[in-house]
Design a protein around this motif. Structure first.
Motif, short mmCIF file in Angstrom:
data_model
loop_
_atom_site.label_atom_id
_atom_site.label_comp_id
_atom_site.label_asym_id
_atom_site.label_seq_id
_atom_site.Cartn_x
_atom_site.Cartn_y
_atom_site.Cartn_z
N TRP A 178 0.83 -1.19 0.00
CA TRP A 178 0.00 0.00 0.00
C TRP A 178 0.87 1.25 0.00
O TRP A 178 2.05 1.21 0.36
CB TRP A 178 -0.96 -0.02 1.19
N GLY A 179 0.27 2.36 -0.43
CA GLY A 179 1.01 3.59 -0.68
C GLY A 179 1.81 4.11 0.49
O GLY A 179 2.96 4.54 0.33
N LYS A 180 1.22 4.11 1.69
CA LYS A 180 1.91 4.67 2.86
C LYS A 180 3.16 3.87 3.19
O LYS A 180 4.21 4.45 3.50
CB LYS A 180 0.96 4.69 4.05
N LEU A 221 10.63 4.13 1.01
CA LEU A 221 11.50 4.92 0.13
C LEU A 221 12.14 6.08 0.90
O LEU A 221 13.33 6.38 0.70
CB LEU A 221 10.69 5.46 -1.05
N LEU A 222 11.36 6.72 1.76
CA LEU A 222 11.90 7.83 2.56
C LEU A 222 13.02 7.34 3.46
O LEU A 222 14.08 7.98 3.57
CB LEU A 222 10.78 8.45 3.39
N GLY A 223 12.81 6.17 4.11
CA GLY A 223 13.84 5.61 4.97
C GLY A 223 15.11 5.30 4.21
O GLY A 223 16.22 5.57 4.69
N MET A 224 14.96 4.76 3.00
CA MET A 224 16.14 4.44 2.19
C MET A 224 16.90 5.69 1.79
O MET A 224 18.13 5.73 1.83
CB MET A 224 15.72 3.66 0.94
N LEU A 236 20.21 -1.69 2.10
CA LEU A 236 18.98 -0.96 2.38
C LEU A 236 17.76 -1.67 1.78
O LEU A 236 16.70 -1.76 2.42
CB LEU A 236 19.09 0.47 1.85
N ILE A 237 17.90 -2.17 0.57
CA ILE A 237 16.79 -2.87 -0.07
C ILE A 237 16.46 -4.15 0.70
O ILE A 237 15.29 -4.52 0.85
CB ILE A 237 17.12 -3.20 -1.54
N SER A 238 17.48 -4.83 1.22
CA SER A 238 17.26 -6.05 2.00
C SER A 238 16.48 -5.77 3.27
O SER A 238 15.59 -6.54 3.66
CB SER A 238 18.59 -6.72 2.33
N PHE A 239 16.81 -4.67 3.94
CA PHE A 239 16.08 -4.32 5.16
C PHE A 239 14.61 -4.02 4.86
O PHE A 239 13.72 -4.43 5.60
CB PHE A 239 16.74 -3.14 5.87
N VAL A 240 14.37 -3.32 3.77
CA VAL A 240 12.98 -3.06 3.36
C VAL A 240 12.28 -4.39 3.06
O VAL A 240 11.13 -4.62 3.47
CB VAL A 240 12.93 -2.14 2.12
N GLY A 241 12.99 -5.28 2.36
CA GLY A 241 12.42 -6.58 2.03
C GLY A 241 12.05 -7.38 3.26
O GLY A 241 11.01 -8.06 3.30
#
Length: 214
Positions: free
Chosen positions: A94-96, A102-105, A142-147
């Motif tokens: 979802w958008g939020k 993205l902001l965190g990255m 960073l992408i891994s943490f988001v994942g």
């Protein structure tokens, strides 16, 4: 190729080969959204922490240390209540959540790159002890943490995070001549696509089941 050559290859690359085998088995269970991925997830990070230290892929060391801790917690939760934690409802991004991710990255990109490359001399770290490829290390980390966050929330788009993280990870391992690990992550790119498609099918099946029940 004689047996001595094969034996030498197996001995010299035993850790990478074991890591590869466990990785593929773990991904199989993740594609199935099975909680059996947690027991394997306790073993797997130990291998990748060692390999990543050797290849100076330091962001991956942090990622796998974090993953080791969270998988132990997940395994304990599963052992206490396996039926209640086996499979949850798969969600759509979802958008939020996307905006916050993205902001965190963006906010963490510069300090993470600076820490991995020591480009501003923040710490007294010799050049040979900094990340072997800081820009790819930063993105993969960073992408891994988001994942991992999206995986915990059962968001199917977490597979897209792994797709890109695997691309950058393979670049790092090939750059440092860890060929087996590089091939593992190239294969993981394809498996990420398979996993994403599988979770889409599973989500549709869950929705159909819900509508049938109502």
């Amino acid at each position: 190729m004689d047996w001595n050559t094969i034996s030498t290859f197996l001995q010299e690359n035993a850790i990478e080969l074991l890591a590869a085998a466990i990785t593929f088995l773990w991904i199989y269970f993740e594609i199935k959204a099975s909680m059996w991925m947690w027991p394997l997830g306790v073993i797997l990070p130990i291998f990748w922490i060692y390999i990543s230290m050797e290849s100076r892929f330091y962001g991956n060391v942090v990622v796998n240390t974090y993953y080791l801790i969270t998988t132990i917690i997940g395994w304990v939760m599963w052992a206490r209540n396996p039926k209640g934690t086996e499979q949850g409802q798969i969600r759509t991004l979802w958008g939020k959540l996307l905006a916050l991710s993205l902001l965190g990255m963006v906010l963490l990109a510069v300090p993470t790159y600076g820490l991995l490359s020591n480009c501003w001399g923040w710490f007294d770290i010799p050049a040979e002890n900094t990340s072997s490829l800081p820009w790819a290390d930063t993105l993969a980390t960073l992408i891994s943490f988001v994942g991992m966050i999206w995986l915990a929330l059962k968001v199917k788009e977490q597979w897209l995070c792994w797709l890109f993280a695997n691309i950058f990870s393979s670049i790092i391992f090939f750059h440092t001549r860890y060929w087996i690990s590089g091939v593992v992550f190239v294969v993981n790119v394809s498996l990420s696509v398979i996993g994403y498609r599988q979770w889409i099918r599973m989500q549709r099946a869950q929705s159909q089941s819900h509508y049938s029940a109502t």
